[in-house]
Design an enzyme around this catalytic site. Structure first.
Site, PDB file in Angstrom:
ATOM      1  N   PHE A  39      11.086  19.943   1.036  1.00 24.08           N
ATOM      2  CA  PHE A  39      11.566  18.788   1.785  1.00 24.08           C
ATOM      3  C   PHE A  39      12.145  17.820   0.754  1.00 24.08           C
ATOM      4  O   PHE A  39      11.640  17.709  -0.359  1.00 24.08           O
ATOM      5  CB  PHE A  39      10.470  18.118   2.629  1.00 24.08           C
ATOM      6  CG  PHE A  39      11.046  16.965   3.403  1.00 24.08           C
ATOM      7  CD1 PHE A  39      11.885  17.216   4.483  1.00 24.08           C
ATOM      8  CD2 PHE A  39      10.845  15.660   3.005  1.00 24.08           C
ATOM      9  CE1 PHE A  39      12.500  16.164   5.146  1.00 24.08           C
ATOM     10  CE2 PHE A  39      11.452  14.610   3.673  1.00 24.08           C
ATOM     11  CZ  PHE A  39      12.278  14.857   4.751  1.00 24.08           C
ATOM     12  N   THR A  40      13.178  17.104   1.169  1.00 27.09           N
ATOM     13  CA  THR A  40      13.973  16.290   0.220  1.00 27.09           C
ATOM     14  C   THR A  40      13.121  15.358  -0.658  1.00 27.09           C
ATOM     15  O   THR A  40      13.106  15.491  -1.880  1.00 27.09           O
ATOM     16  CB  THR A  40      15.003  15.467   1.006  1.00 27.09           C
ATOM     17  OG1 THR A  40      14.322  14.723   2.021  1.00 27.09           O
ATOM     18  CG2 THR A  40      16.042  16.379   1.660  1.00 27.09           C
ATOM     19  N   LYS A  42       5.931   9.279  11.799  1.00 28.75           N
ATOM     20  CA  LYS A  42       6.153  10.339  12.779  1.00 28.75           C
ATOM     21  C   LYS A  42       4.946  10.412  13.725  1.00 28.75           C
ATOM     22  O   LYS A  42       4.883   9.682  14.692  1.00 28.75           O
ATOM     23  CB  LYS A  42       6.365  11.693  12.065  1.00 28.75           C
ATOM     24  CG  LYS A  42       7.756  11.827  11.451  1.00 28.75           C
ATOM     25  CD  LYS A  42       7.855  11.207  10.094  1.00 28.75           C
ATOM     26  CE  LYS A  42       9.093  11.601   9.344  1.00 28.75           C
ATOM     27  NZ  LYS A  42       9.192  10.854   8.069  1.00 28.75           N
ATOM     28  N   TYR A  90      -4.553 -10.663   1.703  1.00 27.49           N
ATOM     29  CA  TYR A  90      -4.048  -9.842   0.598  1.00 27.49           C
ATOM     30  C   TYR A  90      -5.018  -8.711   0.278  1.00 27.49           C
ATOM     31  O   TYR A  90      -4.627  -7.618  -0.097  1.00 27.49           O
ATOM     32  CB  TYR A  90      -3.803 -10.701  -0.657  1.00 27.49           C
ATOM     33  CG  TYR A  90      -3.075  -9.935  -1.728  1.00 27.49           C
ATOM     34  CD1 TYR A  90      -1.692  -9.826  -1.696  1.00 27.49           C
ATOM     35  CD2 TYR A  90      -3.774  -9.279  -2.752  1.00 27.49           C
ATOM     36  CE1 TYR A  90      -1.007  -9.089  -2.651  1.00 27.49           C
ATOM     37  CE2 TYR A  90      -3.104  -8.534  -3.706  1.00 27.49           C
ATOM     38  CZ  TYR A  90      -1.725  -8.451  -3.659  1.00 27.49           C
ATOM     39  OH  TYR A  90      -1.069  -7.712  -4.600  1.00 27.49           O
ATOM     40  N   ARG A  99      21.412  18.826   7.735  1.00 27.61           N
ATOM     41  CA  ARG A  99      20.313  19.398   6.947  1.00 27.61           C
ATOM     42  C   ARG A  99      20.815  20.738   6.429  1.00 27.61           C
ATOM     43  O   ARG A  99      20.486  21.794   6.932  1.00 27.61           O
ATOM     44  CB  ARG A  99      19.052  19.583   7.793  1.00 27.61           C
ATOM     45  CG  ARG A  99      18.444  18.300   8.288  1.00 27.61           C
ATOM     46  CD  ARG A  99      17.448  17.606   7.377  1.00 27.61           C
ATOM     47  NE  ARG A  99      17.946  16.788   6.314  1.00 27.61           N
ATOM     48  CZ  ARG A  99      17.259  15.792   5.763  1.00 27.61           C
ATOM     49  NH1 ARG A  99      16.079  15.454   6.187  1.00 27.61           N
ATOM     50  NH2 ARG A  99      17.751  15.122   4.750  1.00 27.61           N
ATOM     51  N   PHE A 102      22.263  12.759   0.193  1.00 29.47           N
ATOM     52  CA  PHE A 102      22.669  12.765   1.597  1.00 29.47           C
ATOM     53  C   PHE A 102      22.552  11.401   2.257  1.00 29.47           C
ATOM     54  O   PHE A 102      23.240  11.102   3.225  1.00 29.47           O
ATOM     55  CB  PHE A 102      21.821  13.777   2.398  1.00 29.47           C
ATOM     56  CG  PHE A 102      20.346  13.531   2.284  1.00 29.47           C
ATOM     57  CD1 PHE A 102      19.634  14.015   1.204  1.00 29.47           C
ATOM     58  CD2 PHE A 102      19.671  12.795   3.236  1.00 29.47           C
ATOM     59  CE1 PHE A 102      18.275  13.787   1.082  1.00 29.47           C
ATOM     60  CE2 PHE A 102      18.321  12.548   3.134  1.00 29.47           C
ATOM     61  CZ  PHE A 102      17.613  13.046   2.046  1.00 29.47           C
ATOM     62  N   ASP A 156       1.241  18.550   3.602  1.00 26.91           N
ATOM     63  CA  ASP A 156       2.128  17.487   4.071  1.00 26.91           C
ATOM     64  C   ASP A 156       1.826  17.376   5.559  1.00 26.91           C
ATOM     65  O   ASP A 156       2.235  18.206   6.364  1.00 26.91           O
ATOM     66  CB  ASP A 156       3.602  17.843   3.821  1.00 26.91           C
ATOM     67  CG  ASP A 156       4.530  16.726   4.299  1.00 26.91           C
ATOM     68  OD1 ASP A 156       4.084  15.915   5.146  1.00 26.91           O
ATOM     69  OD2 ASP A 156       5.685  16.670   3.853  1.00 26.91           O
TER      70      ASP A 156
END
Ligand code: PLP
Length: 459
Positions: free
Chosen positions: A126-127, A260, A74, A384, A451, A217
């Site tokens: 970006f969303t 990614k 943990y 998009r 979306f 980002d």
């Protein structure tokens, strides 16, 4: 294999997963049941899955080996220390906070760095990023160069920040009313477009001059580094790893979706140099994510991420990655299919405005095109455009983004050039019969990030 522009896969395939192809009649039924939203189609019903490059990476033998070394304590897992030191070394930031994925990092950054009413300039929205900025009281302001909003303009660094827009915002609201400036590398919704090193230097200098923090980002930072090596002469002989390191040297911190460029299936982190911000992030991470030594990730996932991050910076890996995506784009361009140019890092974006000139933006052309491509060929892609852009927080009106696109996103190390050919042939066929694409209307519109789970029917 092929020609030199498209290098063969720099790996051998050791384990495979079979995919099945439904009939067209079955896919028609499936698409209807899914409310013409490709997010709501089951994976089993997809032949080639280009919905996203997020969490869809194939891991290496070394990463799978790393999974067996998970320390699932943990607190104080050894895999955390491995990940922390890897990120510190490769990115150069002093502090790292683990999160379950990128949006977890965005949420914490919003909590610690935004005061209600402050502006958060960024190179295109970006969303999830904008959602967390707004949820924490921030006001997003787009500062990307104008050309990024035009699918037809071909520029080497179409993700660049427009310094004049930043200066204008500073003059308008005052530097003290800017929470921080966010630079995304590469810019997802612009088509995976990179930011140049020179632009990062210039933005950083402007921010420093006005005492504004700059966060990045970092989600697709290795892909961005490849474009810098390819297109900025100063870096043509610089290793990718060093380019990544220099990119981050201009920032005060970053958010990262590990799904990614870390070549894993889950995870993320937040970095910063400032000690006070770090202490504050440590307080919030336990509220939303978990202990500061796991932040929502299993020990094994942190191990795979530490290994994957290094693999992603290997020159042969990243060259193949970028050029495989480019191969798909080049095939479509040769056939006259309208796409966002130039081809970016992670995806080929179909330009739905030119693909479906018979539909207005309010008839949701990109949503309709994505659904029809699935019905036609079993290839899953993602809208998009106007659906992803959502509504204005204040007026409640739909945002009408200039780019109305369908993203064909290539998972890393998953598909071959033969798959790219199949996708290209499917898109080219559909383009020849584009009039068959019918517009859509909403039947269920979720209030947040609509979306993902929204539903539609034919007009
Ligand atoms: C540019 C960018 N930022 C942030 C995120 C959010 O990351 P995650 O999906 O891991 O929450 C994504 C995910 O697609 C992204 O593409």
């Amino acid at each position: 294999m092929l020609d030199k522009r498209y290098p063969a896969e720099p790996f051998r395939i050791k384990s495979v997963e079979t995919v099945k192809m439904n009939t067209r009649a079955e896919r028609e039924e499936i698409a209807k049941k899914a409310g013409y939203n490709t997010f709501l189609i089951n994976s089993e019903d997809v032949y080639i899955d280009l919905l996203t490059d997020s969490g869809t990476n194939a891991m290496s033998d070394k990463q799978w080996g790393g999974l067996m070394q998970g320390d699932e304590a943990y607190a104080g897992s050894r895999n955390w220390f491995h990940l922390e030191s890897t990120v510190q070394e490769l990115f150069g930031f002093k502090h790292v906070i683990p999160t379950h994925q990128g949006r977890g990092a965005e949420n914490i950054l919003g909590h610690i760095a935004i005061k209600p009413g402050q502006y958060v300039p960024g190179n295109m929205y970006f969303t999830t990023t904008r959602f967390h900025q707004e949820a924490n009281g921030g006001i997003f302001r787009d500062i990307i160069i104008d050309e990024a909003h035009d699918a037809t303009i071909n520029l080497p660094f179409k993700g660049n920040v427009d310094l004049k827009k930043v200066q204008a915002l500073i003059d308008e609201v005052g530097a003290e009313n800017i929470a921080y400036l966010c630079v995304a590398v590469t810019v997802n919704l612009a088509g995976g477009q990179p930011v140049s090193m020179q632009n990062l230097r210039d933005v950083s200098a402007l921010c420093k001059k006005h005492g504004i923090k700059m966060f990045m980002d970092a989600t697709r930072c290795v892909e961005n580094a490849y474009f810098i090596q390819e297109r900025e002469p100063e870096f043509k002989d610089t290793p990718i790893k060093d380019i990544v390191h220099e990119m981050f040297s201009y920032a005060d911190g970053c958010t990262m979706s590990g799904k990614k460029d870390c070549l894993t299936n889950i995870g993320g982190f937040l970095c910063m140099n400032d000690d006070d911000l770090y202490m504050s992030a440590r307080e919030w991470v336990v509220v939303y994510e978990g202990m500061p030594s796991y932040g929502g990730m299993a020990g094994r996932d942190m191990e795979a991420m530490a290994i994957g991050l290094r693999e992603s910076m290997q020159e042969e890996y990243i060259e193949h990655r970028i050029k495989q995506v480019r191969y798909l784009g080049d095939r479509l361009l040769e056939a006259g299919v309208p796409i966002v140019e130039p081809v970016g890092g992670h995806a080929v974006f179909l330009d739905a405005r030119r693909f479906c000139p018979h539909l207005t933006q309010d008839q949701l052309p990109a949503q309709a095109l994505a659904a029809q491509l699935y019905i036609d060929s079993g290839v899953r892609s993602m809208e998009r455009g106007i659906v992803s852009a959502g509504r204005d927080k204040v007026t409640g009106e739909d945002h009408h983004p200039k780019l109305e696109t369908v993203r064909l996103t290539i998972p890393r190390r998953v598909y071959t050039y033969a798959h790219m050919d199949l996708v290209a042939d499917s898109v080219i066929d559909l383009y020849k019969n584009k009039e068959e694409i019918k517009g859509l209307k909403w039947v269920y519109e979720p209030k947040m990030l609509r979306f993902f789970t929204g539903r539609f029917e034919h007009i």
